[in-house]
Design a protein around this motif. Structure first.
Motif: not given
Length: 368
Positions: A209-230
């Motif tokens: 159950i905890l993995a669901v919000p963790v993955f959701a937050l990771a996806l949001v962070f990844s989307y934010w990081a796309v233009p900022r991180m290689d």
């Protein structure tokens, strides 16, 4: 028979519990399922590569997958390498299960890419792994060093220190893709340190159950990081200075990426079903799917499939993912394994001295 005596090779390294005489040994469905799902993600990741430049969403998902799919594969590989002790029996398995496939596929990929990449003069080099074969070279190194990690007092901190130092060393050459082998080393050593109870821990319903919000937050962070991180940081194949940053960034990124990957690996494993599924049997053929799907990817790229408009639409990206999953699934099936078993799992009894009955523990077989 203990479950750690069954580490024949990546595609066939699943433990067999104690069974009554005459009964077939049972494989662990959880690990077969994990291996199959991980190899599907590997194939999807390769299929997404030509789509990254025009889709921030695809790139974000690509970064998430690359943060954990190979680490998960390597952790499981380490877990089933715990019994490696450099005995004659294990050395034979190392040669037939890793060295021979490496030589065969390194040669085959070089010849194939002469056509796909239009480089007829490309030389065959067993010291410079091409495309997917880096994993076999790294697995060979990791397995050979297993007795060391089983002997030292703090194996994981030492492995992390080795990886951090490698990220600061641009002079490491391409021989056996050593940079990758050293930077991915902590995941293998972590697998060596794990026990069955650790996997049972991450499979608890609370973790799922905890993995669901963790993955959701990771996806949001990844989307934010796309233009900022290689995203090439997740490949672990170059030093920090290659990214145009100071060398001391390397150790920081090593620890940060290890922590992020470890969390995502735990989330991924928490969702892996433990019961037998329709794809469970395919888990025994993941090395086949891994090494063979590269030829399909190379051929598809040669015909410039990504230059069409449809793959760059949302439905097109989904279709590409389905095709990649289907192709690698077919390549893991029993008929394909029968065709290629001679080069993937050669017996080569003629090349080795017979293993005496007293050289291994009772109940151990020559082949897993």
């Amino acid at each position: 028979m203990s479950e750690t005596t069954q580490t024949a090779r990546l595609s066939n390294a699943i433990p067999a519990p104690r069974t009554a005489p005459g009964r077939p040994k049972q494989r662990d469905s959880f690990f077969d399922n994990a291996k199959y799902l991980a190899i599907v993600l590997v194939a999807m990741g390769h299929a997404w590569e030509p789509l990254r430049s025009e889709s921030r969403a695809v790139t974000a998902i690509y970064m998430i997958v690359y943060a954990f799919h190979m680490p998960a594969f390597i952790v499981v590989s380490g877990y089933f390498s715990r019994s490696f002790d450099a005995s004659p029996e294990k050395i034979k398995r190392l040669i037939t299960g890793i060295v021979i496939p490496y030589v065969v596929f390194e040669t085959a990929y070089t010849l194939f890419t002469r056509w796909t990449d239009g480089e007829p003069d490309r030389a065959i080099s067993l010291l410079d792994p091409l495309y997917l074969t880096w994993f076999l070279a790294a697995l060979f190194i990791w397995r050979l060093t297993t007795p060391i990690w089983k002997s030292v007092r703090w194996p994981l901190p030492i492995a992390l220190a080795v990886a951090a130092l490698a990220s600061m060393t641009p002079s490491i050459g391409k021989d056996l893709d050593l940079q990758r082998a050293l930077q991915f080393l902590p995941y293998f050593v972590l697998g060596l340190c794990l026990r069955p109870e650790h996997f049972r821990l991450v499979r608890q319903w609370r973790v799922r159950i905890l993995a669901v919000p963790v993955f959701a937050l990771a996806l949001v962070f990844s989307y934010w990081a796309v233009p900022r991180m290689d995203y090439a940081w997740f490949f672990h194949r170059t030093s920090a200075e290659t990214f145009g940053v100071p060398a001391w960034y390397g150790p920081l990124m090593t620890l940060a990426l290890f922590g992020c990957s470890l969390v995502l690996v735990a989330c991924f494993l928490s969702w892996v079903p433990g019961r037998r599924m329709w794809f469970t049997a395919l888990g025994a053929g993941t090395l086949y799917g891994y090494l063979l799907h590269g030829f399909v990817v190379q051929a598809a790229n040669h015909w410039h499939w990504s230059q069409h408009d449809w793959p760059h639409t949302p439905l097109g990206a989904i279709g590409v993912s389905v095709v990649a999953a289907t192709v690698v699934t077919v390549l893991c099936t029993a008929p394909v394994r029968r065709v290629f078993r001679g080069v993937m799992e050669p017996r080569m009894a003629w090349a080795f001295r017979p293993v005496s009955s007293g050289s291994s523990a009772p109940g151990r077989s020559v082949r897993a």
